[in-house]
Design a protein around this motif. Structure first.
Motif, PDB file in Angstrom:
ATOM      1  N   THR A 153     -43.204  14.291 -10.738  1.00 64.38           N
ATOM      2  CA  THR A 153     -42.005  15.078 -11.009  1.00 64.38           C
ATOM      3  C   THR A 153     -41.403  14.613 -12.324  1.00 64.38           C
ATOM      4  OG1 THR A 153     -41.616  15.285  -8.650  1.00 64.38           O
ATOM      5  CG2 THR A 153     -39.763  15.782 -10.095  1.00 64.38           C
ATOM      6  N   TRP A 154     -41.137  15.580 -13.186  1.00 67.89           N
ATOM      7  CA  TRP A 154     -40.509  15.298 -14.473  1.00 67.89           C
ATOM      8  C   TRP A 154     -39.586  16.455 -14.787  1.00 67.89           C
ATOM      9  CZ3 TRP A 154     -40.808  16.915 -19.771  1.00 67.89           C
ATOM     10  CH2 TRP A 154     -40.291  15.989 -20.680  1.00 67.89           C
ATOM     11  N   ASN A 155     -38.351  16.164 -15.140  1.00 66.06           N
ATOM     12  CA  ASN A 155     -37.331  17.206 -15.395  1.00 66.06           C
ATOM     13  C   ASN A 155     -37.208  18.160 -14.202  1.00 66.06           C
ATOM     14  OD1 ASN A 155     -36.541  16.229 -17.847  1.00 66.06           O
ATOM     15  ND2 ASN A 155     -37.651  17.740 -19.066  1.00 66.06           N
ATOM     16  N   ASP A 156     -37.180  17.617 -13.006  1.00 63.74           N
ATOM     17  CA  ASP A 156     -37.055  18.386 -11.764  1.00 63.74           C
ATOM     18  C   ASP A 156     -38.203  19.361 -11.527  1.00 63.74           C
ATOM     19  OD1 ASP A 156     -34.708  17.099 -11.003  1.00 63.74           O
ATOM     20  OD2 ASP A 156     -33.464  18.506 -12.161  1.00 63.74           O
ATOM     21  N   GLU A 157     -39.319  19.173 -12.218  1.00 61.73           N
ATOM     22  CA  GLU A 157     -40.487  20.024 -12.010  1.00 61.73           C
ATOM     23  C   GLU A 157     -41.630  19.163 -11.475  1.00 61.73           C
ATOM     24  OE1 GLU A 157     -43.647  22.548 -14.656  1.00 61.73           O
ATOM     25  OE2 GLU A 157     -41.574  22.536 -15.335  1.00 61.73           O
ATOM     26  N   THR A 158     -42.144  19.538 -10.301  1.00 66.72           N
ATOM     27  CA  THR A 158     -43.246  18.802  -9.688  1.00 66.72           C
ATOM     28  C   THR A 158     -44.551  19.518  -9.980  1.00 66.72           C
ATOM     29  OG1 THR A 158     -41.804  18.011  -7.932  1.00 66.72           O
ATOM     30  CG2 THR A 158     -44.160  17.897  -7.516  1.00 66.72           C
ATOM     31  N   ARG A 159     -45.530  18.741 -10.449  1.00 67.21           N
ATOM     32  CA  ARG A 159     -46.845  19.328 -10.727  1.00 67.21           C
ATOM     33  C   ARG A 159     -47.927  18.309 -10.445  1.00 67.21           C
ATOM     34  NH1 ARG A 159     -48.160  18.850 -16.889  1.00 67.21           N
ATOM     35  NH2 ARG A 159     -46.866  17.087 -17.386  1.00 67.21           N
ATOM     36  N   ILE A 160     -49.150  18.811 -10.361  1.00 66.84           N
ATOM     37  CA  ILE A 160     -50.290  17.942 -10.109  1.00 66.84           C
ATOM     38  C   ILE A 160     -50.811  17.426 -11.443  1.00 66.84           C
ATOM     39  CG2 ILE A 160     -52.676  17.873  -9.284  1.00 66.84           C
ATOM     40  CD1 ILE A 160     -51.848  19.992  -7.196  1.00 66.84           C
ATOM     41  N   ARG A 161     -51.017  16.111 -11.501  1.00 65.01           N
ATOM     42  CA  ARG A 161     -51.565  15.492 -12.709  1.00 65.01           C
ATOM     43  C   ARG A 161     -52.883  14.834 -12.320  1.00 65.01           C
ATOM     44  NH1 ARG A 161     -49.540  15.020 -17.191  1.00 65.01           N
ATOM     45  NH2 ARG A 161     -49.840  13.450 -18.759  1.00 65.01           N
TER      46      ARG A 161
END
Length: 186
Positions: A153-161
């Motif tokens: 999660t970065w800047n309130d955005e969750t994504r798959i890394r």
């Protein structure tokens, strides 16, 4: 399910072979997903794939240039007369299920390119066309990788890394044996 063992960077545990789609479906906030995949390199993001790093053995932090031949590392709180080139590469890979961006750090990026970061840095500084060719050479080659996928999660955005933990040219014989073994289960 069949797996890839230590020969593919799995350590003592087997790593399940999964497509990008299947691996992404298994990722949750509780823990990262470790999987193996044989995929094709389709694109390397060339800008910012290499940086000038602290030459200290225990530090890989980016240095800032302070004058003609002086480089400062904030982490070490020191200035050096030189720097090391380090790789942190974002590349796009395709498998039968789709395409995924994967981050490759120093050793795995060097395996992918087939050159050391020092060799690549020297090319970038002396012959931009040769540097570009070196980064284009592995495009559309097949690689077997052990990959870690995790939610960030970065800047309130969750994504798959996804990050490559181990990269190598596929062993065609072993890959065929694995596929035959998988087919025989049906």
């Amino acid at each position: 399910s069949s797996g890839i063992n230590a020969e593919y960077g799995g350590g003592s545990m087997e790593t399940a072979v999964k497509s990008f789609v299947d691996a992404k479906a298994s990722i949750n906030e509780a823990k990262p997903e470790y999987f193996a995949n044989t995929c094709v390199l389709t694109f390397i993001k060339k800008d910012n794939c290499m940086y000038k790093a602290c030459p200290s053995a225990d530090c890989n932090k980016k240095v800032t240039q302070e004058g003609e031949s002086e480089y400062r590392c904030e982490k070490c709180n020191r200035s050096y007369p030189n720097f090391d080139h380090r790789l942190m590469m974002n590349a796009k890979f395709a498998d039968s299920s789709g395409v995924e961006w994967i981050t490759l750090f120093q050793e795995n990026a060097e395996k992918l390119i087939g050159k050391t970061s020092s060799e690549l840095g020297a090319l970038k500084e002396s012959d931009e066309e040769a540097y570009e060719r070196a980064l284009d050479t592995p495009l559309f080659d097949k690689f077997t990788m052990k990959i870690r996928g995790k939610l960030e999660t970065w800047n309130d955005e969750t994504r798959i890394r996804m990050s490559a933990l181990h990269v190598e040219q596929p062993d065609v014989v072993k890959e065929c044996e694995r596929l035959l073994s998988e087919i025989s289960m049906f």
